[in-house]
Scaffold this motif. Structure first.
Motif, PDB file in Angstrom:
ATOM      1  N   ARG A  34       0.831  -1.206   0.000  1.00  0.00           N
ATOM      2  CA  ARG A  34       0.000   0.000   0.000  1.00  0.00           C
ATOM      3  C   ARG A  34       0.867   1.259   0.000  1.00  0.00           C
ATOM      4  O   ARG A  34       0.529   2.246  -0.662  1.00  0.00           O
ATOM      5  CB  ARG A  34      -0.956  -0.005   1.193  1.00  0.00           C
ATOM      6  N   VAL A  35       1.977   1.234   0.729  1.00  0.00           N
ATOM      7  CA  VAL A  35       2.898   2.378   0.733  1.00  0.00           C
ATOM      8  C   VAL A  35       3.429   2.623  -0.677  1.00  0.00           C
ATOM      9  O   VAL A  35       3.438   3.759  -1.158  1.00  0.00           O
ATOM     10  CB  VAL A  35       4.057   2.151   1.735  1.00  0.00           C
TER      11      VAL A  35
ATOM     12  N   VAL B 190      10.334   6.771   1.661  1.00  0.00           N
ATOM     13  CA  VAL B 190       9.564   5.547   1.405  1.00  0.00           C
ATOM     14  C   VAL B 190      10.332   4.324   1.911  1.00  0.00           C
ATOM     15  O   VAL B 190       9.746   3.426   2.516  1.00  0.00           O
ATOM     16  CB  VAL B 190       9.195   5.426  -0.090  1.00  0.00           C
ATOM     17  N   GLU B 191      11.652   4.290   1.680  1.00  0.00           N
ATOM     18  CA  GLU B 191      12.472   3.170   2.175  1.00  0.00           C
ATOM     19  C   GLU B 191      12.375   3.034   3.687  1.00  0.00           C
ATOM     20  O   GLU B 191      12.467   1.936   4.226  1.00  0.00           O
ATOM     21  CB  GLU B 191      13.945   3.375   1.803  1.00  0.00           C
ATOM     22  N   MET B 192      12.183   4.147   4.389  1.00  0.00           N
ATOM     23  CA  MET B 192      12.108   4.113   5.846  1.00  0.00           C
ATOM     24  C   MET B 192      10.791   3.523   6.352  1.00  0.00           C
ATOM     25  O   MET B 192      10.690   3.122   7.514  1.00  0.00           O
ATOM     26  CB  MET B 192      12.288   5.524   6.419  1.00  0.00           C
ATOM     27  N   LEU B 193       9.784   3.458   5.505  1.00  0.00           N
ATOM     28  CA  LEU B 193       8.465   3.043   5.975  1.00  0.00           C
ATOM     29  C   LEU B 193       8.331   1.547   6.247  1.00  0.00           C
ATOM     30  O   LEU B 193       7.474   1.152   7.042  1.00  0.00           O
ATOM     31  CB  LEU B 193       7.388   3.522   5.002  1.00  0.00           C
ATOM     32  N   ALA B 194       9.164   0.703   5.638  1.00  0.00           N
ATOM     33  CA  ALA B 194       9.121  -0.725   5.983  1.00  0.00           C
ATOM     34  C   ALA B 194       9.690  -0.953   7.385  1.00  0.00           C
ATOM     35  O   ALA B 194       9.021  -1.548   8.240  1.00  0.00           O
ATOM     36  CB  ALA B 194       9.840  -1.565   4.933  1.00  0.00           C
ATOM     37  N   PRO B 195      10.899  -0.462   7.672  1.00  0.00           N
ATOM     38  CA  PRO B 195      11.401  -0.680   9.032  1.00  0.00           C
ATOM     39  C   PRO B 195      10.671   0.128  10.102  1.00  0.00           C
ATOM     40  O   PRO B 195      10.645  -0.271  11.256  1.00  0.00           O
ATOM     41  CB  PRO B 195      12.884  -0.297   8.949  1.00  0.00           C
ATOM     42  N   ILE B 196      10.043   1.232   9.726  1.00  0.00           N
ATOM     43  CA  ILE B 196       9.277   1.973  10.737  1.00  0.00           C
ATOM     44  C   ILE B 196       8.057   1.157  11.152  1.00  0.00           C
ATOM     45  O   ILE B 196       7.612   1.223  12.299  1.00  0.00           O
ATOM     46  CB  ILE B 196       8.911   3.397  10.262  1.00  0.00           C
ATOM     47  N   ALA B 197       7.538   0.345  10.239  1.00  0.00           N
ATOM     48  CA  ALA B 197       6.427  -0.550  10.592  1.00  0.00           C
ATOM     49  C   ALA B 197       6.895  -1.581  11.614  1.00  0.00           C
ATOM     50  O   ALA B 197       6.193  -1.865  12.588  1.00  0.00           O
ATOM     51  CB  ALA B 197       5.876  -1.237   9.344  1.00  0.00           C
ATOM     52  N   THR B 198       8.089  -2.116  11.408  1.00  0.00           N
ATOM     53  CA  THR B 198       8.652  -3.074  12.367  1.00  0.00           C
ATOM     54  C   THR B 198       8.896  -2.403  13.714  1.00  0.00           C
ATOM     55  O   THR B 198       8.605  -2.981  14.769  1.00  0.00           O
ATOM     56  CB  THR B 198       9.958  -3.668  11.816  1.00  0.00           C
TER      57      THR B 198
END
Length: 188
Positions: free
Chosen positions: A109-110, A124-132
């Protein structure tokens, strides 16, 4: 255990990324990411003149405010340093994340909402690890709430089958959550 001794080499680039989770007094949570890119040498830049060795090329911050269900309630993106003056004009686009659930399908979705020219590659790259980091921040609270529920009303812990250690047919699940343990299927 450290990495093995590397071949002879020269340090050229450093990317430092950190994520920090905070529990707010109002019951919400702030998850903040900070990304800094630096080079070990100076180089000319059209918009900034010269970027000196050790000076950030990218220095950007991202804050997601989430509730206990991991729904994004507010987003703030800031670029303190970037290679182009126009970079900072994209930060308001990240408000599109407000109302989204951090959970299965988050990365897809991001990318749909902020991929390519709709966003900033680095944010945008930061949004995967920010979810973790969000999950890691909220897990102790969710775990405590789960344990307070009657056993027959508890949901299956979401991390089961999420990695090799959490395999539902593995020893950790057998010990920690025997009600969700599955005997390994015979190998044929």
């Amino acid at each position: 255990m450290p990495l093995s001794t590397p071949a002879a080499r020269k340090h050229v680039h450093t990317r430092a990324v950190t994520f920090t989770g905070y529990e707010r007094e109002d019951g919400l949570f702030d998850i903040e990411g900070h990304l800094v890119d630096t080079k070990t040498y100076s180089f000319p830049n059209q918009d900034r003149g010269e970027i000196k060795a050790g000076e950030p090329i990218h220095n950007m911050r991202l804050r997601l405010t989430v509730d206990e269900e991991m729904i994004v309630r507010a987003v703030e993106a800031v670029l303190d340093d970037s290679p182009f003056n126009l970079c900072c004009t994209i930060t308001p686009a990240f408000k599109v994340l407000e109302g989204m659930l951090i959970g299965p399908g988050w990365n897809r979705r991001v990318r749909e909402k902020l991929g390519g020219t709709k966003g900033c590659t680095h944010l945008v790259e930061m949004l995967a690890p920010i979810a973790t980091a969000t999950y890691q921040t909220l897990y102790p609270i969710l775990k405590q709430r789960r344990e307070a529920q009657p056993e027959d009303e508890r949901d299956k812990p979401s991390m089961i089958d999420g990695c090799h250690v959490m395999d539902s047919s593995g020893p950790l699940i057998k010990e920690r959550w025997p009600e969700y343990y599955k005997k390994p299927e015979p190998v044929s």
